[in-house]
Design a protein around this motif. Structure first.
Motif, PDB file in Angstrom:
ATOM      1  N   ASN A 138       0.816  -1.232   0.000  1.00  0.00           N
ATOM      2  CA  ASN A 138       0.000   0.000   0.000  1.00  0.00           C
ATOM      3  C   ASN A 138       0.838   1.265   0.000  1.00  0.00           C
ATOM      4  OD1 ASN A 138      -2.151  -1.848   0.490  1.00  0.00           O
ATOM      5  ND2 ASN A 138      -1.653  -1.784   2.664  1.00  0.00           N
ATOM      6  N   THR A 139       2.056   1.171   0.535  1.00  0.00           N
ATOM      7  CA  THR A 139       2.863   2.372   0.723  1.00  0.00           C
ATOM      8  C   THR A 139       3.941   2.506  -0.351  1.00  0.00           C
ATOM      9  OG1 THR A 139       4.239   1.099   2.230  1.00  0.00           O
ATOM     10  CG2 THR A 139       2.512   2.435   3.222  1.00  0.00           C
ATOM     11  N   ALA A 140       3.845   1.702  -1.410  1.00  0.00           N
ATOM     12  CA  ALA A 140       4.908   1.663  -2.415  1.00  0.00           C
ATOM     13  C   ALA A 140       5.137   3.019  -3.084  1.00  0.00           C
ATOM     14  CB  ALA A 140       4.599   0.603  -3.471  1.00  0.00           C
ATOM     15  N   SER A 141       4.085   3.822  -3.177  1.00  0.00           N
ATOM     16  CA  SER A 141       4.233   5.102  -3.884  1.00  0.00           C
ATOM     17  C   SER A 141       4.555   6.246  -2.928  1.00  0.00           C
ATOM     18  CB  SER A 141       2.937   5.403  -4.639  1.00  0.00           C
ATOM     19  OG  SER A 141       1.886   5.530  -3.704  1.00  0.00           O
ATOM     20  N   MET A 142       4.853   5.925  -1.675  1.00  0.00           N
ATOM     21  CA  MET A 142       5.068   6.985  -0.687  1.00  0.00           C
ATOM     22  C   MET A 142       6.536   7.096  -0.291  1.00  0.00           C
ATOM     23  SD  MET A 142       1.953   6.118   1.875  1.00  0.00           S
ATOM     24  CE  MET A 142       0.247   6.170   1.365  1.00  0.00           C
ATOM     25  N   PRO A 143       7.220   8.168  -0.752  1.00  0.00           N
ATOM     26  CA  PRO A 143       8.602   8.368  -0.314  1.00  0.00           C
ATOM     27  C   PRO A 143       8.619   8.582   1.206  1.00  0.00           C
ATOM     28  CG  PRO A 143       8.047   9.829  -2.147  1.00  0.00           C
ATOM     29  CD  PRO A 143       6.775   9.205  -1.686  1.00  0.00           C
ATOM     30  N   ALA A 144       9.742   8.228   1.810  1.00  0.00           N
ATOM     31  CA  ALA A 144       9.805   8.284   3.272  1.00  0.00           C
ATOM     32  C   ALA A 144       9.736   9.735   3.776  1.00  0.00           C
ATOM     33  CB  ALA A 144      11.083   7.633   3.753  1.00  0.00           C
ATOM     34  N   THR A 173      11.736  -0.965  -1.439  1.00  0.00           N
ATOM     35  CA  THR A 173      11.166  -0.431  -2.678  1.00  0.00           C
ATOM     36  C   THR A 173      11.525   1.041  -2.806  1.00  0.00           C
ATOM     37  OG1 THR A 173       9.298  -1.950  -2.492  1.00  0.00           O
ATOM     38  CG2 THR A 173       8.987  -0.029  -3.918  1.00  0.00           C
ATOM     39  N   ARG A 174      11.316   1.789  -1.709  1.00  0.00           N
ATOM     40  CA  ARG A 174      11.638   3.225  -1.739  1.00  0.00           C
ATOM     41  C   ARG A 174      13.137   3.424  -1.882  1.00  0.00           C
ATOM     42  NH1 ARG A 174       7.714   5.444  -3.980  1.00  0.00           N
ATOM     43  NH2 ARG A 174       9.233   7.125  -4.059  1.00  0.00           N
ATOM     44  N   SER A 215      14.254  -8.020  -3.485  1.00  0.00           N
ATOM     45  CA  SER A 215      13.005  -8.745  -3.770  1.00  0.00           C
ATOM     46  C   SER A 215      11.883  -8.316  -2.825  1.00  0.00           C
ATOM     47  CB  SER A 215      13.235 -10.242  -3.686  1.00  0.00           C
ATOM     48  OG  SER A 215      13.571 -10.596  -2.373  1.00  0.00           O
ATOM     49  N   GLU A 216      12.233  -8.017  -1.593  1.00  0.00           N
ATOM     50  CA  GLU A 216      11.248  -7.572  -0.595  1.00  0.00           C
ATOM     51  C   GLU A 216       9.936  -8.338  -0.722  1.00  0.00           C
ATOM     52  OE1 GLU A 216      10.995  -3.350   1.532  1.00  0.00           O
ATOM     53  OE2 GLU A 216      10.175  -3.324  -0.467  1.00  0.00           O
ATOM     54  N   CYS A 217      10.018  -9.640  -0.397  1.00  0.00           N
ATOM     55  CA  CYS A 217       8.894 -10.523  -0.689  1.00  0.00           C
ATOM     56  C   CYS A 217       7.818 -10.529   0.389  1.00  0.00           C
ATOM     57  CB  CYS A 217       9.403 -11.935  -0.931  1.00  0.00           C
ATOM     58  SG  CYS A 217      10.438 -12.562   0.402  1.00  0.00           S
ATOM     59  N   GLU A 218       8.091  -9.963   1.557  1.00  0.00           N
ATOM     60  CA  GLU A 218       7.071  -9.918   2.610  1.00  0.00           C
ATOM     61  C   GLU A 218       5.953  -8.937   2.207  1.00  0.00           C
ATOM     62  OE1 GLU A 218       6.327 -10.954   5.733  1.00  0.00           O
ATOM     63  OE2 GLU A 218       8.135 -11.723   6.705  1.00  0.00           O
ATOM     64  N   PRO A 219       4.712  -9.276   2.541  1.00  0.00           N
ATOM     65  CA  PRO A 219       3.631  -8.323   2.279  1.00  0.00           C
ATOM     66  C   PRO A 219       3.858  -7.007   3.038  1.00  0.00           C
ATOM     67  CG  PRO A 219       2.736 -10.484   2.787  1.00  0.00           C
ATOM     68  CD  PRO A 219       4.210 -10.546   3.061  1.00  0.00           C
ATOM     69  N   TYR A 220       3.240  -5.964   2.587  1.00  0.00           N
ATOM     70  CA  TYR A 220       3.223  -4.625   3.214  1.00  0.00           C
ATOM     71  C   TYR A 220       4.530  -3.835   3.071  1.00  0.00           C
ATOM     72  CZ  TYR A 220      -1.100  -6.023   5.632  1.00  0.00           C
ATOM     73  OH  TYR A 220      -2.368  -6.454   5.922  1.00  0.00           O
ATOM     74  N   THR A 274       8.490   1.027   7.122  1.00  0.00           N
ATOM     75  CA  THR A 274       7.123   1.063   6.601  1.00  0.00           C
ATOM     76  C   THR A 274       6.163   0.882   7.776  1.00  0.00           C
ATOM     77  OG1 THR A 274       7.834   0.079   4.526  1.00  0.00           O
ATOM     78  CG2 THR A 274       5.475  -0.035   5.023  1.00  0.00           C
ATOM     79  N   VAL A 275       5.259   1.826   7.944  1.00  0.00           N
ATOM     80  CA  VAL A 275       4.253   1.687   9.001  1.00  0.00           C
ATOM     81  C   VAL A 275       2.922   1.421   8.305  1.00  0.00           C
ATOM     82  CG1 VAL A 275       3.219   2.729  11.050  1.00  0.00           C
ATOM     83  CG2 VAL A 275       5.558   3.341  10.389  1.00  0.00           C
TER      84      VAL A 275
END
Lengths: 308, 445
Positions: free
Chosen positions: B15-21, B168-169, B158-163, B283-284
């Protein structure tokens, strides 16, 4: 804010439950159940209802008496009830049905520890038990539409060399036999459903049926006859609904295919050389016993593991 | 059949993939445990009452496998207190009251690097450990190259865990840093081949990585299927190089190193600026969090403050579980006072309903766990072995079934229709084998 829950990972689980798996099997059995009622009349419905009720009630009472947690909610007892009834013909009396269902659920399943612990398929064992105990279980029962002489089963005809029903009758189930075993189309519908829902792997029933087909072809040297051997008796029903039982078959797909191959070979040997015209239940039972050994045989060396 | 390891489809929920930190400047206490890595706990070099600045060393690495710890804020050391780790071990932790200024320490200067030795020393001083969650000190891992055995470095994106979307960022916002990091590794370790493994559910990361590495020689961006657990070390090694890490061996034994993309990014930043590992992206997310987002947070900030920064909980009364890490392998928090560690990639909070686990029922031998295991293990054997009364027999069966290979990825438990605690059993079995072998070893002595 209250206390936080602390547990070990993983914290998410797939939606699939044992109950869902069993519900899928019941749904897959629905076409064959409907076909049984259409082909053999309301008596089929009565017998199926008696079988299911006895299985569910039997398991409930057993667990009640033994003070064990109730498991009828997982629907596995209902599945056993339907499979057992569809394995029998309509000449079975109600009390025989009850005895068979109790044998399946109490002796074969509950005595060994309930769901997941029985080593033999409850329905297959009960069918064999009834066939040995009562003559009419092996008898030849006509469908309501058939005008075949005494409604002989095709396997009986194959054994005696008398005339066979047409292939179309074989497919729709207009012939003698057990309630759920005659309508090939209904069984195939259930097969497709189970494969699509990923309850079973298509390979297992396919290997079973293919083995019977090839061996029958070799023994009869007649492809047309081999086709009859595949379509008649309890082969398709057993291959789809009984040889795929999780509990009593090997755990890996490779093992399950060996299991199916064994079932196919034994079925043909019993049909051609045994004193019973039908061998599917016996074949499945014998292979049930061999399952733990097949598991040992097909154990894999894990990724990066040293062979010991 | 793709011929690749890992075949579990789980929800991605990125859900937070498009949110820069977003940066968080903490006001609450900072708590820095001396053990945020695999290896010996660090030794504090400050005392209560000392003033500290961002990037100032407050604890020294203790022994070869260890990592130093730096002040992540400027402020005052309140005390050094005992801290109970989730594994039951008690270590020291330094509590700092931030002054809100975030004044960098004067001692921050880019490290001087002349050869591999000084490069490895610099990495040790950076405080970088496996940021993907393992926490293995980066310098120890890279030191395997001292005898020149390594020919390939795999950057794990790969960051395979959900959420979780912190990596990614990193790949999107810090692509240039990752590029610089790879050049540094090339230059100082003399390893020629680099593979960046990214799951195909992160097309922007793949595009960005291909873009920055377009002209780089020996760097290949490999798209991996989004099937869990692609990010597991042995899995990503096999899926990108077809090399098999044998039981009981390290990736270095087959000439490979796996480093997390965020670790490489932090490494490049340290070499260029001299600022060690003092903050990380977390990621929160989760259905109990009001405003899920990525936060760049000083290490040691409490989960409480981080969650409050994200708008707090949707409903204070309806919080079931709070996790560090992803839902497949993450660990539950018992209290929100828990600090963010170097290895904390995510804080997930779930409502009571989502947290609820179904009661286990009998195994129906369906084989789903066996098919789901990425390493072809048979979890039913482990569970059955634990039922044996005889300890030696139990250990024998567990070892014969290669329980040591289990990486606790969670696939077996995830798929089990009977909701059995399979991973938990595996952990139990592994601990039993470990204890037994340790006991045998002492007997021999």
């Amino acid at each position: 804010m209250g206390n936080l829950t602390v547990s070990t990972s993983p914290h998410i689980r797939s939606a699939v439950t044992t109950q869902m798996v069993m519900r899928d099997v019941l749904i897959a059995l629905a076409p064959a159940t409907v076909a049984a009622v259409v082909l053999f009349g309301l008596r089929a419905l009565l017998l199926i209802a008696v079988s299911v009720a006895t299985c569910v009630l039997g398991e409930f009472l057993f667990h009640l008496i033994c003070k064990k947690q109730q498991t009828i909610g997982d629907l596995s007892a209902a599945v056993t009830g339907v499979i057992l009834a569809l394995n029998l013909n309509t000449q079975v009396t109600v009390w025989q049905m009850i005895v068979g269902a109790l044998f399946a659920i109490i002796v074969v399943k509950c005595f060994f520890g309930g769901i997941g612990c029985n080593f033999a398929n409850p329905a297959a064992t009960a069918r064999v038990f009834l066939a040995i105990s009562f003559a009419q279980v092996g008898a030849q029962v006509p469908t309501v539409y058939t005008d075949l002489v005494a409604g002989a089963t095709p396997l009986g005809n194959l054994a005696t060399g008398s005339e066979l029903p047409s292939l179309v009758d074989m497919l729709i189930g207009n012939r003698g036999g057990s309630m759920g075993e005659t309508c090939v189309i209904a069984i195939l519908l259930g097969f497709v459903y189970l494969v699509v829902r990923r309850v079973i792997k298509w390979q297992v029933p396919t290997v079973f049926v293919a083995t019977v087909f090839v061996l029958s072809w070799i023994f009869t040297k007649d492809i047309h006859m081999a086709l009859y051997y595949v379509l008649s008796g309890g082969l398709l029903f057993g291959a789809v609904f009984m040889a795929t039982d999780y509990v009593t078959t090997p755990i890996r797909t490779s093992g399950r295919m060996i299991f199916a191959l064994g079932c196919g070979i034994l079925t043909v040997l019993i049909r051609f050389f045994g004193s019973y015209p039908e061998g599917v239940s016996f074949a499945i039972l014998i292979m049930n016993i061999l399952s733990p050994y097949i598991d040992k045989l097909t154990a894999k060396v894990p990724f990066g593991g040293k062979r010991k | 059949m793709s011929g690749l390891l890992g075949n579990l489809r789980i929800p991605h929920r990125k859900n937070t993939a498009s949110m820069p930190a977003v940066k968080l400047n903490p006001t609450g206490d900072i708590l820095l445990p001396m053990s945020q890595h695999i290896g010996a706990p660090a030794t504090p070099v400050v005392k209560a009452g000392d003033s500290v600045k961002v990037g100032q060393k407050i604890a020294e690495a203790n022994g070869p496998v260890s990592s130093p710890i730096y002040a992540s804020v400027s402020g005052k050391v309140l005390k050094i207190e005992p801290y109970l780790r989730p594994n039951g071990q008690t270590v020291d932790a330094i509590r700092i009251a931030p002054d809100g200024e975030m004044t960098p320490a004067e001692e921050i200067v880019p490290p001087e690097i002349v050869d591999m030795e000084s490069f490895l020393l610099a990495i040790r001083e950076s405080g970088i450990v496996g940021l993907g969650g393992a926490g293995f000190p980066a310098s120890v891992k890279l030191a395997a190259q001292k005898n020149g055995k390594i020919d390939t470095v795999i950057l794990n994106g790969s960051e395979c865990e959900p959420y979780i979307t912190s990596d990614t960022r990193a790949m999107i916002d810090g692509a240039e840093w990752i590029y610089k990091g790879v050049l540094l590794l090339k230059q100082h370790l003399g390893i020629e081949k680099y593979i960046i493994g990214v799951e195909d559910n992160k097309p922007e990361c793949i595009r960005k990585m291909k873009e920055v590495f377009a002209s780089a020689e020996g760097v290949e961006v490999v798209t991996l299927p989004s099937k869990y657990p692609q990010g597991a070390e042995k899995v990503i090694i096999y899926n990108t190089t077809k090399r098999v890490v044998p039981e009981g061996k390290l990736p270095a034994d087959v000439g490979v190193l796996v480093v997390n993309v965020s670790s490489v990014l932090t490494l490049a930043q340290y070499i260029e600026t001299g600022m060690p590992l003092v903050s990380r992206v977390v990621t929160v997310d989760g259905d109990a969090i009001k405003n899920p987002q990525n936060v760049e947070v000083p290490i040691g900030t409490s989960a409480q403050e981080l969650i409050a920064f994200c708008g707090g909980f949707v409903n204070e009364e309806d919080v079931g579980k709070v996790l560090y890490g992803g839902p497949m392998m993450g660990a539950c928090l018992a209290t929100l006072a828990e600090p963010v560690l170097k290895t904390t990639g995510a804080i997930l909070a779930f409502t009571k309903k989502t947290s609820k686990m179904q009661e286990p029922t009998a195994c129906i031998h369906c084989g789903r766990c066996v098919s789901a295991c990425p390493l072809d293990l048979d979890p039913t054997t482990f569970s059955a072995a634990l039922a044996y009364g005889d300890k030696e027999q139990r250990v024998q069966i567990l070892q014969d079934a290669h329980i040591g290979l289990c990486m606790e990825c969670g696939c077996c438990s995830y798929v089990c229709p009977a909701k059995r605690p399979l991973v938990q059993n595996n952990r139990l079995g592994k601990a039993e084998v470990r204890d037994y072998l340790a006991h045998q070893a002492t007997l021999k002595k």
